[in-house]
Write a protein that holds these residues in place. Structure first.
Motif, mmCIF file in Angstrom:
data_model
loop_
_atom_site.group_PDB
_atom_site.id
_atom_site.type_symbol
_atom_site.label_atom_id
_atom_site.label_comp_id
_atom_site.label_asym_id
_atom_site.label_seq_id
_atom_site.Cartn_x
_atom_site.Cartn_y
_atom_site.Cartn_z
ATOM 1 N N ASN A 1 40.982 46.319 39.507
ATOM 2 C CA ASN A 1 40.221 45.354 38.637
ATOM 3 C C ASN A 1 40.558 45.268 37.274
ATOM 4 O O ASN A 1 40.516 44.270 36.754
ATOM 5 C CB ASN A 1 38.644 45.483 38.991
ATOM 6 N N ALA A 2 41.048 46.392 36.959
ATOM 7 C CA ALA A 2 41.486 46.431 35.328
ATOM 8 C C ALA A 2 42.508 45.561 35.131
ATOM 9 O O ALA A 2 42.859 45.094 34.007
ATOM 10 C CB ALA A 2 41.415 47.699 34.780
ATOM 11 N N LYS A 3 43.500 45.509 36.193
ATOM 12 C CA LYS A 3 44.527 44.829 36.073
ATOM 13 C C LYS A 3 44.621 43.436 36.949
ATOM 14 O O LYS A 3 45.524 42.720 37.001
ATOM 15 C CB LYS A 3 45.724 45.592 36.643
ATOM 16 N N GLN B 1 49.414 34.828 42.059
ATOM 17 C CA GLN B 1 51.029 34.851 42.211
ATOM 18 C C GLN B 1 51.308 36.159 42.913
ATOM 19 O O GLN B 1 50.881 37.179 42.506
ATOM 20 C CB GLN B 1 51.523 35.259 40.787
ATOM 21 N N ALA B 2 51.753 35.900 44.129
ATOM 22 C CA ALA B 2 51.993 37.093 45.252
ATOM 23 C C ALA B 2 53.356 37.587 44.848
ATOM 24 O O ALA B 2 54.334 36.379 44.605
ATOM 25 C CB ALA B 2 51.576 36.717 46.537
ATOM 26 N N ALA C 1 48.484 38.906 41.397
ATOM 27 C CA ALA C 1 47.899 38.922 40.025
ATOM 28 C C ALA C 1 47.093 37.767 40.046
ATOM 29 O O ALA C 1 47.441 36.807 40.558
ATOM 30 C CB ALA C 1 49.027 38.994 39.136
ATOM 31 N N ALA C 2 45.870 37.961 39.876
ATOM 32 C CA ALA C 2 44.797 36.850 39.741
ATOM 33 C C ALA C 2 44.473 36.512 38.196
ATOM 34 O O ALA C 2 44.383 37.583 37.501
ATOM 35 C CB ALA C 2 43.789 37.107 40.585
ATOM 36 N N SER C 3 44.298 35.391 38.046
ATOM 37 C CA SER C 3 43.641 34.896 36.726
ATOM 38 C C SER C 3 42.663 33.766 37.140
ATOM 39 O O SER C 3 42.835 33.079 37.968
ATOM 40 C CB SER C 3 44.718 34.614 35.803
ATOM 41 N N GLY C 4 41.925 33.547 35.955
ATOM 42 C CA GLY C 4 41.006 32.584 36.147
ATOM 43 C C GLY C 4 39.395 32.757 36.297
ATOM 44 O O GLY C 4 38.813 31.598 36.406
ATOM 45 N N ARG C 5 39.323 33.780 37.004
ATOM 46 C CA ARG C 5 37.897 34.279 37.360
ATOM 47 C C ARG C 5 37.708 35.352 37.131
ATOM 48 O O ARG C 5 38.288 36.016 36.490
ATOM 49 C CB ARG C 5 37.878 34.008 38.962
ATOM 50 N N THR C 6 36.387 35.623 37.426
ATOM 51 C CA THR C 6 35.998 37.244 37.129
ATOM 52 C C THR C 6 36.404 37.967 38.480
ATOM 53 O O THR C 6 35.672 37.879 39.222
ATOM 54 C CB THR C 6 34.557 37.132 37.031
ATOM 55 N N PHE C 7 37.672 38.344 38.190
ATOM 56 C CA PHE C 7 38.142 38.942 39.353
ATOM 57 C C PHE C 7 37.537 40.071 40.187
ATOM 58 O O PHE C 7 37.357 40.100 41.539
ATOM 59 C CB PHE C 7 39.580 39.556 39.084
ATOM 60 N N CYS D 1 47.695 35.681 49.487
ATOM 61 C CA CYS D 1 46.644 36.308 48.947
ATOM 62 C C CYS D 1 45.569 35.219 48.281
ATOM 63 O O CYS D 1 45.998 34.125 48.101
ATOM 64 C CB CYS D 1 46.693 37.250 47.530
ATOM 65 N N ALA D 2 44.314 35.550 48.553
ATOM 66 C CA ALA D 2 43.357 34.699 48.176
ATOM 67 C C ALA D 2 42.059 35.264 47.709
ATOM 68 O O ALA D 2 41.741 36.379 48.313
ATOM 69 C CB ALA D 2 43.014 33.419 49.100
#
Length: 125
Positions: A73-75, A4-5, A22-28, A95-96
């Motif tokens: 990476n914490a966020k 989500q950009a 903000a990213a979710s669903g992977r080990t960022f 972003c990707a």
């Protein structure tokens, strides 16, 4: 993965904006993250990318000296600080994450995905 950009908007030439993703669903923290942009009628172009742990970054020539990519990476968040904006920076910014973990920084949009919803940046002259 979901991305989500945010942070786009209308700004005058010479101004600044800070985009967030903000990213979710992977080990960022194990993925190269990138910012790309697409102007109306044009292809999606590379803007900047950052290594998984953050010390390494790469920029398109058009972004060098004006844009800074960073990550927390914490966020699970990657940022793009854009200064000295020009009308030609007007585009939808995406972003990707790179499709595979680790590895080197890439400028090729085909190495990244899936793509989240972008955020529109409009720079007026």
């Amino acid at each position: 993965v979901q991305l989500q950009a945010s942070g786009g908007g209308l700004v005058q030439a010479g101004g600044s904006l800070r985009l967030s993703c903000a990213a979710s669903g992977r080990t960022f923290s194990t993925y190269v993250m990138g910012w790309f942009r697409q102007a109306p009628g044009k292809e999606r172009d590379f803007v900047a990318a950052i290594s998984p742990s953050g010390p390494l970054a790469s920029y398109a020539d058009s972004a060098k000296g004006r844009f800074t990519i960073s990550r927390d990476n914490a966020k699970n968040t990657v940022y793009l600080q854009m200064n000295s904006l020009k009308p030609e920076d007007t585009a939808v910014y995406y972003c990707a994450a790179k499709r595979t973990p680790w590895g080197g920084i890439s400028h090729d949009k085909n190495d990244f995905g899936p793509w989240g919803q972008g955020t529109l940046v409009t720079v007026s002259s």
